[in-house]
Structures are given as C-alpha cells and as structure tokens.
Design a protein around this motif. Sequence first.
Motif, PDB file in Angstrom:
ATOM      1  N   GLN A 154      40.262  36.737  41.766  1.00 30.22           N
ATOM      2  CA  GLN A 154      41.241  36.648  42.557  1.00 30.22           C
ATOM      3  C   GLN A 154      39.898  36.927  43.806  1.00 30.22           C
ATOM      4  O   GLN A 154      40.989  36.500  45.723  1.00 30.22           O
ATOM      5  CB  GLN A 154      41.777  38.200  42.801  1.00 30.22           C
TER       6      GLN A 154
ATOM      7  N   ASP B 198      36.377  27.285  39.114  1.00 27.70           N
ATOM      8  CA  ASP B 198      37.963  27.488  40.059  1.00 27.70           C
ATOM      9  C   ASP B 198      36.738  27.645  41.638  1.00 27.70           C
ATOM     10  O   ASP B 198      36.983  27.112  42.779  1.00 27.70           O
ATOM     11  CB  ASP B 198      38.074  28.414  40.397  1.00 27.70           C
TER      12      ASP B 198
ATOM     13  N   HIS C  25      44.436  40.137  34.829  1.00 28.79           N
ATOM     14  CA  HIS C  25      43.446  38.880  35.076  1.00 28.79           C
ATOM     15  C   HIS C  25      42.059  39.517  34.282  1.00 28.79           C
ATOM     16  O   HIS C  25      41.659  38.776  33.337  1.00 28.79           O
ATOM     17  CB  HIS C  25      43.018  38.947  36.904  1.00 28.79           C
TER      18      HIS C  25
ATOM     19  N   GLN D  20      44.812  31.930  43.346  1.00 33.89           N
ATOM     20  CA  GLN D  20      45.707  31.106  42.382  1.00 33.89           C
ATOM     21  C   GLN D  20      44.986  30.594  40.883  1.00 33.89           C
ATOM     22  O   GLN D  20      45.433  30.369  40.285  1.00 33.89           O
ATOM     23  CB  GLN D  20      46.078  31.046  42.988  1.00 33.89           C
TER      24      GLN D  20
END
Length: 157
Positions: free
Chosen positions: A35, A83, A64, A31
Amino acid sequence: ITYGRYVIVGFFTDEVGPQRWDDYFGVSTPQLSFQAMFNHAAAMRNGDDRKPGGALACFAGGAHADALFDLPDEEIMSRFAKDLLAVFPELEGKLGEGIVRRHRRVVPFWAPGRRNSLPPLRDPLGTIHFAGDYQLDLPSLADAATSGERAAKAVLA
C-alpha cells in the motif's frame, strides 16, 4: 490495544544520478500488493550531490499483510518487485535482492468505540507511568518516544 500487521520488503537499489523518486519520502500505492513505498533517503537527497544507489521499503498492512504472511519470501519479493517496477519502470535491472520482514504487532489501532480506553492509559497509576505509541490518536514512533520521555521525566520528578 489491537496492533496491526505488516509485511515489509526493502530493496537496495543500484542507480546513478538523480531519480524521479528522490524527492518523495512516501508514495501511496493502494491498488498494488503493497500500500505504500517509502524512500527514507529522500530527506538526505541534495540534487547534484546525489550519491549512487538507494533503498526503498514497500509496506503491506492489515488484510494485505495477512494474505502474504504464509507465502515464501521469494513470492512476496516477486510480487512487490513487479508492482514497484510498474510504478517506477526505470528501476528495471537496478533492484537488489529484497529483504522480507513480517511483523505481527506493529501499529496500534482502535475498533469503533474502543478509544475510550485511552484516557486511563495516559494517566499515571500511582508511581507507574505508562508510555507507548498508543498514547495519542495517531500512533507513531515519534509518539512512542515522546510518551516515553514524558513518563521518564514524571518518574524522575
């Protein structure tokens, strides 16, 4: 053969002592902006003998990667760092400058019905022997090396 795309950001880290990611070779992060995160040093980690620092690589593939390709390096690094810190907040202040790599042709994959092209690529064409990561059902660097070694031995024979 269709090859997938990847955008990879590697971060050298500056931490001391055992870390909770030390035992993880890979972490799935579906998410996030990438990935998967890989900790290639995990195989070398040895508990109390852990040396300071490390290196983590974050991979974004397929669509992505396509969405990231034209962004400036700084933007990609910023997204990945944000992230990565969401997953491992204890890395705050310990991430070095990211190193961005864009790869347009990395891992082969087959669209539905296209795997039937594999058998002819596995068989020699006279004295020509094919080798590559596309030779097996789940391509990898190990498969590429194995098929290359197999082809070399066949040519020598």
